[in-house]
Design an enzyme around this catalytic site. Sequence first.
Site, PDB file in Angstrom:
ATOM      1  CE  LYS A   6      13.636 -22.239  15.779  1.00  0.00           C
ATOM      2  NZ  LYS A   6      13.474 -22.870  17.081  1.00  0.00           N
TER       3      LYS A   6
HETATM    4  C1  LIG Z   1      19.508 -22.190  16.391  1.00  0.00           C
HETATM    5  C2  LIG Z   1      18.782 -23.493  16.219  1.00  0.00           C
HETATM    6  N1  LIG Z   1      19.367 -24.484  15.539  1.00  0.00           N
HETATM    7  C3  LIG Z   1      18.751 -25.656  15.356  1.00  0.00           C
HETATM    8  C4  LIG Z   1      17.503 -25.895  15.880  1.00  0.00           C
HETATM    9  C5  LIG Z   1      16.882 -27.234  15.685  1.00  0.00           C
HETATM   10  O1  LIG Z   1      15.660 -27.148  15.017  1.00  0.00           O
HETATM   11  P1  LIG Z   1      14.611 -28.318  15.047  1.00  0.00           P
HETATM   12  O2  LIG Z   1      13.865 -28.249  16.329  1.00  0.00           O
HETATM   13  O3  LIG Z   1      13.726 -28.024  13.857  1.00  0.00           O
HETATM   14  O4  LIG Z   1      15.345 -29.602  14.879  1.00  0.00           O
HETATM   15  C6  LIG Z   1      16.845 -24.902  16.592  1.00  0.00           C
HETATM   16  C7  LIG Z   1      15.512 -25.151  17.150  1.00  0.00           C
HETATM   17  O5  LIG Z   1      15.142 -24.791  18.215  1.00  0.00           O
HETATM   18  C8  LIG Z   1      17.504 -23.661  16.780  1.00  0.00           C
HETATM   19  O6  LIG Z   1      16.931 -22.672  17.472  1.00  0.00           O
END
Ligand SMILES: Cc1ncc(COP(=O)(O)O)c(C=O)c1O
Length: 383
Positions: free
Chosen positions: A184
């Site tokens: 990210k």
């Molecule tokens: C659009 C979106 N929502 C939620 C998430 C979930 O994030 P995390 O991996 O921090 O739980 C991601 C992660 O890839 C994402 O791209």
Amino acid sequence: MVWRVPLADLDYGPEENQAVLDVLNSRWLTMGAVTQEFESQFAAILGVKHALAVSNATVALHLACLALGIGPGDEVIVPSLSFVATSNAVLYTGAQVRFADILGSEELTISPQEIERSITPRTRAVIVMHYGGYPCRMAEIQEIASRHGLAVIEDAAHSPGASLDGRFLGTWGEVGCFSFFSNKNLSTGEGGMLVTNRDEIAEKVRLLRSHGMTSLTWDRYQGHAYSYDVVELGYNYRIDEIRSALGLVQLRKLNSNNTRRRKISEDYWKALQSSSLSLPFKDWSEKPGVSSSYHIFPVLLPEEVDRKTFIDSLRDAGVQTSIHYPPIHLFSYYRNRYPNIQLPHTEYVASHEVTLPLYPTMEASAFETVVQAIPHALSKQIA
Ligand SMILES: Cc1ncc(COP(=O)(O)O)c(C=O)c1O
């Protein structure tokens, strides 16, 4: 596989190393002063009242739903063109999702009209996802939400530092949820942040993130408390000091790195404008009121090009690509649970999309490698 050009890369240097060493030397690893500083700087930058650091964005979304009182019998409208965590977070609460289509191939975010069409007497909230850090149509969405008494949750996993009409993404709805996963814009390996202007949501999230306990180990170490009560059925959704320290360093780089991502996106739009690729969000860096975080660079293949062949051809040139996203409603688990759902724009985009490499440390030679490999990959048409 060693890629000549990876899909994403960290912007980490000696500052991150030092920040981690400082935490190790402090001998305090679980949520404490460094996390509080990370939260307060994040909140100050976004101009939001509360920022609560958590283990990842998935749990932030879960906590957002719980704090809004969403549970069995309720429905939440979500996009299908997203990572599966967006809708999983709703199902964890016992509520149901209703998938809404995106606007189209140029704007890959949830359609306000489709949100309105999906509303039923059971609908309690809508989760919007700012695809690639490009803002959803928040004014229209909020107008619909307030007319129907719905809460708005922003999945801002892609959007730290992005804004719309002078207001940061993540601060438009009742709750915003950010991801600090390793690919990210702001990366701590795993990690997330939940932001809100509403005191009662912040209080509930503070409790639920740590077992519903009225005090933390850190509070007791500080001498502020010697015992605790448990007042909610909570979770261990905490972050730790090492990740928060990385987050603080990454926060300082966010603006310049987003600017660098913007420049690379503009270079891609220019370099690919006469190719047969469609370019969603093309020239949005010129769009009034919009400041994206340029998290990813999506392209759509023309009908005659086979996606696997295209991706293989780029792979042979050492270029890593990805797909954002296989649509959630077509995964086996979701198809079994919600059969016969049709979302034409989502399905079209999901079957033609390829994500090209984009990261702030991308060098000109890496960019050229990608751009030069594309005509060859596009020339390999279906036999
Ligand atoms: C659009 C979106 N929502 C939620 C998430 C979930 O994030 P995390 O991996 O921090 O739980 C991601 C992660 O890839 C994402 O791209």
